[in-house]
Design a protein around this motif. Structure first.
Motif, PDB file in Angstrom:
ATOM      1  N   MET A   1      44.643  31.732  42.515  1.00  0.00           N
ATOM      2  CA  MET A   1      45.003  30.988  41.268  1.00  0.00           C
ATOM      3  C   MET A   1      44.270  30.988  40.649  1.00  0.00           C
ATOM      4  SD  MET A   1      45.952  27.875  39.675  1.00  0.00           S
ATOM      5  CE  MET A   1      46.033  27.627  37.994  1.00  0.00           C
ATOM      6  N   PRO A   2      44.772  32.080  39.258  1.00  0.00           N
ATOM      7  CA  PRO A   2      43.750  32.564  37.886  1.00  0.00           C
ATOM      8  C   PRO A   2      42.725  31.625  37.618  1.00  0.00           C
ATOM      9  CG  PRO A   2      46.254  33.364  37.851  1.00  0.00           C
ATOM     10  CD  PRO A   2      46.002  32.290  38.594  1.00  0.00           C
ATOM     11  N   GLY A   3      41.371  31.888  37.305  1.00  0.00           N
ATOM     12  CA  GLY A   3      40.774  31.065  36.940  1.00  0.00           C
ATOM     13  C   GLY A   3      40.536  30.786  35.376  1.00  0.00           C
ATOM     14  N   LYS A   4      38.974  30.811  35.405  1.00  0.00           N
ATOM     15  CA  LYS A   4      38.092  31.028  33.386  1.00  0.00           C
ATOM     16  C   LYS A   4      36.899  31.554  33.660  1.00  0.00           C
ATOM     17  CE  LYS A   4      39.088  26.305  32.345  1.00  0.00           C
ATOM     18  NZ  LYS A   4      38.756  24.894  32.077  1.00  0.00           N
ATOM     19  N   ILE A   5      36.962  32.842  33.237  1.00  0.00           N
ATOM     20  CA  ILE A   5      36.281  34.135  33.154  1.00  0.00           C
ATOM     21  C   ILE A   5      35.624  34.389  31.942  1.00  0.00           C
ATOM     22  CG2 ILE A   5      36.036  36.330  33.193  1.00  0.00           C
ATOM     23  CD1 ILE A   5      37.205  35.307  35.137  1.00  0.00           C
ATOM     24  N   LEU A   6      34.024  34.367  32.167  1.00  0.00           N
ATOM     25  CA  LEU A   6      33.398  34.170  30.795  1.00  0.00           C
ATOM     26  C   LEU A   6      32.558  35.363  31.207  1.00  0.00           C
ATOM     27  CD1 LEU A   6      31.708  32.415  28.501  1.00  0.00           C
ATOM     28  CD2 LEU A   6      29.243  32.110  30.441  1.00  0.00           C
ATOM     29  N   ILE A   7      32.834  36.385  29.674  1.00  0.00           N
ATOM     30  CA  ILE A   7      32.097  37.554  29.684  1.00  0.00           C
ATOM     31  C   ILE A   7      31.224  37.685  28.499  1.00  0.00           C
ATOM     32  CG2 ILE A   7      33.003  39.556  28.759  1.00  0.00           C
ATOM     33  CD1 ILE A   7      35.894  39.165  29.995  1.00  0.00           C
ATOM     34  N   THR A   8      29.919  38.642  29.232  1.00  0.00           N
ATOM     35  CA  THR A   8      28.961  38.994  28.022  1.00  0.00           C
ATOM     36  C   THR A   8      29.355  40.431  27.465  1.00  0.00           C
ATOM     37  OG1 THR A   8      27.556  40.083  29.219  1.00  0.00           O
ATOM     38  CG2 THR A   8      27.670  37.811  29.312  1.00  0.00           C
ATOM     39  N   GLY A   9      29.226  40.541  26.592  1.00  0.00           N
ATOM     40  CA  GLY A   9      29.516  41.525  25.969  1.00  0.00           C
ATOM     41  C   GLY A   9      31.185  41.850  25.877  1.00  0.00           C
ATOM     42  N   GLY A  10      31.799  40.945  25.901  1.00  0.00           N
ATOM     43  CA  GLY A  10      33.177  40.697  25.306  1.00  0.00           C
ATOM     44  C   GLY A  10      33.999  41.419  24.373  1.00  0.00           C
ATOM     45  N   SER A  11      32.858  42.550  23.382  1.00  0.00           N
ATOM     46  CA  SER A  11      33.660  42.896  22.434  1.00  0.00           C
ATOM     47  C   SER A  11      33.216  44.062  22.457  1.00  0.00           C
ATOM     48  CB  SER A  11      32.767  42.497  20.682  1.00  0.00           C
ATOM     49  OG  SER A  11      31.983  42.566  20.842  1.00  0.00           O
ATOM     50  N   GLY A  12      32.927  44.232  23.134  1.00  0.00           N
ATOM     51  CA  GLY A  12      32.916  46.276  23.625  1.00  0.00           C
ATOM     52  C   GLY A  12      33.682  46.631  23.504  1.00  0.00           C
ATOM     53  N   LEU A  13      34.143  47.965  24.362  1.00  0.00           N
ATOM     54  CA  LEU A  13      34.971  48.662  24.219  1.00  0.00           C
ATOM     55  C   LEU A  13      35.877  48.289  25.956  1.00  0.00           C
ATOM     56  CD1 LEU A  13      36.812  51.092  23.965  1.00  0.00           C
ATOM     57  CD2 LEU A  13      35.287  52.600  25.658  1.00  0.00           C
ATOM     58  N   ILE A  14      34.516  47.839  27.176  1.00  0.00           N
ATOM     59  CA  ILE A  14      35.108  48.003  28.480  1.00  0.00           C
ATOM     60  C   ILE A  14      36.226  46.148  27.850  1.00  0.00           C
ATOM     61  CG2 ILE A  14      35.071  46.939  31.250  1.00  0.00           C
ATOM     62  CD1 ILE A  14      33.355  49.532  30.871  1.00  0.00           C
ATOM     63  N   GLY A  15      34.781  45.527  27.563  1.00  0.00           N
ATOM     64  CA  GLY A  15      35.442  43.303  27.304  1.00  0.00           C
ATOM     65  C   GLY A  15      36.615  43.931  26.490  1.00  0.00           C
ATOM     66  N   MET A  16      36.547  43.972  25.362  1.00  0.00           N
ATOM     67  CA  MET A  16      38.541  43.951  24.564  1.00  0.00           C
ATOM     68  C   MET A  16      39.295  43.960  25.145  1.00  0.00           C
ATOM     69  SD  MET A  16      37.544  42.744  22.778  1.00  0.00           S
ATOM     70  CE  MET A  16      38.785  42.640  20.785  1.00  0.00           C
ATOM     71  N   ARG A  17      39.551  45.321  26.432  1.00  0.00           N
ATOM     72  CA  ARG A  17      40.500  45.558  26.986  1.00  0.00           C
ATOM     73  C   ARG A  17      40.392  45.039  28.859  1.00  0.00           C
ATOM     74  NH1 ARG A  17      45.334  46.153  27.931  1.00  0.00           N
ATOM     75  NH2 ARG A  17      45.977  48.142  29.177  1.00  0.00           N
ATOM     76  N   LEU A  18      38.971  44.456  29.191  1.00  0.00           N
ATOM     77  CA  LEU A  18      38.978  43.591  29.992  1.00  0.00           C
ATOM     78  C   LEU A  18      39.552  41.999  29.685  1.00  0.00           C
ATOM     79  CD1 LEU A  18      38.636  42.863  33.058  1.00  0.00           C
ATOM     80  CD2 LEU A  18      36.280  42.423  32.381  1.00  0.00           C
ATOM     81  N   SER A  19      39.386  41.707  28.656  1.00  0.00           N
ATOM     82  CA  SER A  19      40.018  40.864  28.503  1.00  0.00           C
ATOM     83  C   SER A  19      41.768  40.504  28.318  1.00  0.00           C
ATOM     84  CB  SER A  19      39.461  40.296  27.096  1.00  0.00           C
ATOM     85  OG  SER A  19      37.892  39.949  26.679  1.00  0.00           O
ATOM     86  N   GLU A  20      41.946  41.890  27.664  1.00  0.00           N
ATOM     87  CA  GLU A  20      43.561  41.817  27.361  1.00  0.00           C
ATOM     88  C   GLU A  20      44.057  41.136  28.890  1.00  0.00           C
ATOM     89  OE1 GLU A  20      44.762  45.664  25.937  1.00  0.00           O
ATOM     90  OE2 GLU A  20      43.413  44.732  23.102  1.00  0.00           O
ATOM     91  N   MET A  21      43.807  42.164  29.364  1.00  0.00           N
ATOM     92  CA  MET A  21      43.971  42.416  31.102  1.00  0.00           C
ATOM     93  C   MET A  21      43.916  41.613  31.761  1.00  0.00           C
ATOM     94  SD  MET A  21      43.086  46.432  32.147  1.00  0.00           S
ATOM     95  CE  MET A  21      44.183  46.436  33.518  1.00  0.00           C
ATOM     96  N   LEU A  22      43.394  40.582  31.929  1.00  0.00           N
ATOM     97  CA  LEU A  22      42.937  39.013  32.344  1.00  0.00           C
ATOM     98  C   LEU A  22      43.601  38.613  31.420  1.00  0.00           C
ATOM     99  CD1 LEU A  22      38.887  39.102  32.182  1.00  0.00           C
ATOM    100  CD2 LEU A  22      40.361  38.714  34.078  1.00  0.00           C
ATOM    101  N   ILE A  23      43.683  38.122  30.639  1.00  0.00           N
ATOM    102  CA  ILE A  23      45.055  36.849  29.712  1.00  0.00           C
ATOM    103  C   ILE A  23      46.124  37.418  31.077  1.00  0.00           C
ATOM    104  CG2 ILE A  23      46.218  36.204  27.675  1.00  0.00           C
ATOM    105  CD1 ILE A  23      43.298  35.743  28.061  1.00  0.00           C
ATOM    106  N   ASP A  24      47.245  38.903  31.370  1.00  0.00           N
ATOM    107  CA  ASP A  24      47.834  39.396  31.396  1.00  0.00           C
ATOM    108  C   ASP A  24      48.183  38.888  32.637  1.00  0.00           C
ATOM    109  OD1 ASP A  24      48.810  40.714  28.758  1.00  0.00           O
ATOM    110  OD2 ASP A  24      48.269  42.153  29.964  1.00  0.00           O
TER     111      ASP A  24
END
Length: 305
Positions: A1-24
């Motif tokens: 069951m997917p949960g809630k992920i809190l990201i620090t440095g989320g606006s950086g290169l990896i953070g942005m791509r990771l955020s998209e992929m987590l949402i997917d």
């Protein structure tokens, strides 16, 4: 069951791509940011590392924390001031999270933090595993302190995973656009001796590793986040030119010229790091991009006219 992920440095290169992929993958994603009022696609909580402030709702929100915070190593010349910033931005952000997690009721199950293969220093053509000895240059010192800070989370009974990232390949930032620029202008050349090893990873594989660390409770401790086949700088430059259909015309760019331009930061491009992906492979993780050519084609094939 997917949960809630809190990201620090989320606006950086990896953070942005990771955020998209987590949402997917069906996760909810929130970022910690100094300016939460900046328009963002993601839910954003305020924190201020220098002031030692973090919105306690952020800690209550999270099932997992992914830590990517830290001043860019390659953004500007390494003055003493900048070096302090590179180190402290990493340590203080984790200390602030540690303090918040120590003092609050929360349901965080795991802490997944970035580190870098810079920890191995300039190690020639020796294949480095997670157990290998550390380097003693500035970046190695930074990575050691970064990992020590992250590992404190373990004492809070949080499953802690640390990824030593190789050179993360993306056309949206990082090293690849910098290396592609001269090649595009028909002025591509290996840097220094060209014999130094580059351990790279496609940004999507790096992000898939972070997601795997969230989902697979067996992952714990330190892993090299690199593709299985490192290449020398000369091979990298050659394959890049090939994929971009450009000739390589120049001889090598001498190390002294790079030192002149970059100062101490030239360590980043001149150090040799040949790093093993075995430990990751043993977890059953499969890379989408095992070979450099496949990785580069994923970025530059579409661009061809």
């Amino acid at each position: 069951m997917p949960g809630k992920i809190l990201i620090t440095g989320g606006s950086g290169l990896i953070g942005m791509r990771l955020s998209e992929m987590l949402i997917d993958h069906g996760y909810e994603v929130a970022h910690l940011s100094r300016n939460p009022d900046k328009v963002s696609t993601y839910k954003t909580f305020k924190w201020d590392v220098k002031e030692g402030y973090i919105d306690e709702n952020a800690i209550n929100y999270a099932d997992y924390i992914v830590n990517l915070a830290g001043a860019s190593v390659a953004a500007e010349k390494w003055t003493e001031e900048r070096k302090k910033e590179i180190l402290q931005s990493r340590i203080r952000s984790i200390s602030l999270l540690h303090k918040a997690l120590s003092g609050a009721e929360h349901h965080v199950k795991g802490f997944i933090s970035a580190s870098a293969i810079g920890i191995y220093g300039d190690s020639g053509d020796q294949l480095m595993s997670e157990e290998s000895t550390y380097g003693d240059d500035f970046l190695a010192e930074v990575c050691k302190a970064w990992e020590d800070a992250a590992w404190q989370m373990h004492s809070l009974n949080l499953r802690t995973v640390i990824f030593r990232l190789g050179i993360v390949l993306s056309v949206k930032g990082g090293a690849l656009p910098q290396m592609a620029k001269p090649v595009k202008m028909m002025a591509g050349a290996p840097l220094g001796s060209g014999k130094q090893y580059m351990s790279w990873v496609h940004i999507d594989d790096a992000c898939r590793l972070f997601i795997r660390a969230i989902e697979d409770a067996r992952l714990e401790g330190v892993y090299n986040a690199v593709a299985p086949h490192p290449v020398t700088n000369k091979e990298f430059t050659r394959e890049l030119a090939e994929v971009m259909n450009k000739p390589l015309v120049l001889p090598k760019v001498p190390a002294f010229a790079i030192n002149l331009m970059m100062g101490e930061m030239s360590d980043v491009v001149l150090a040799s790091q040949r790093v093993s992906a075995n430990k990751v492979l043993q977890t059953g993780f499969t890379y989408e991009y095992n070979y450099l050519q496949d990785a580069l084609e994923s970025f530059y094939e579409e661009e061809e006219d």
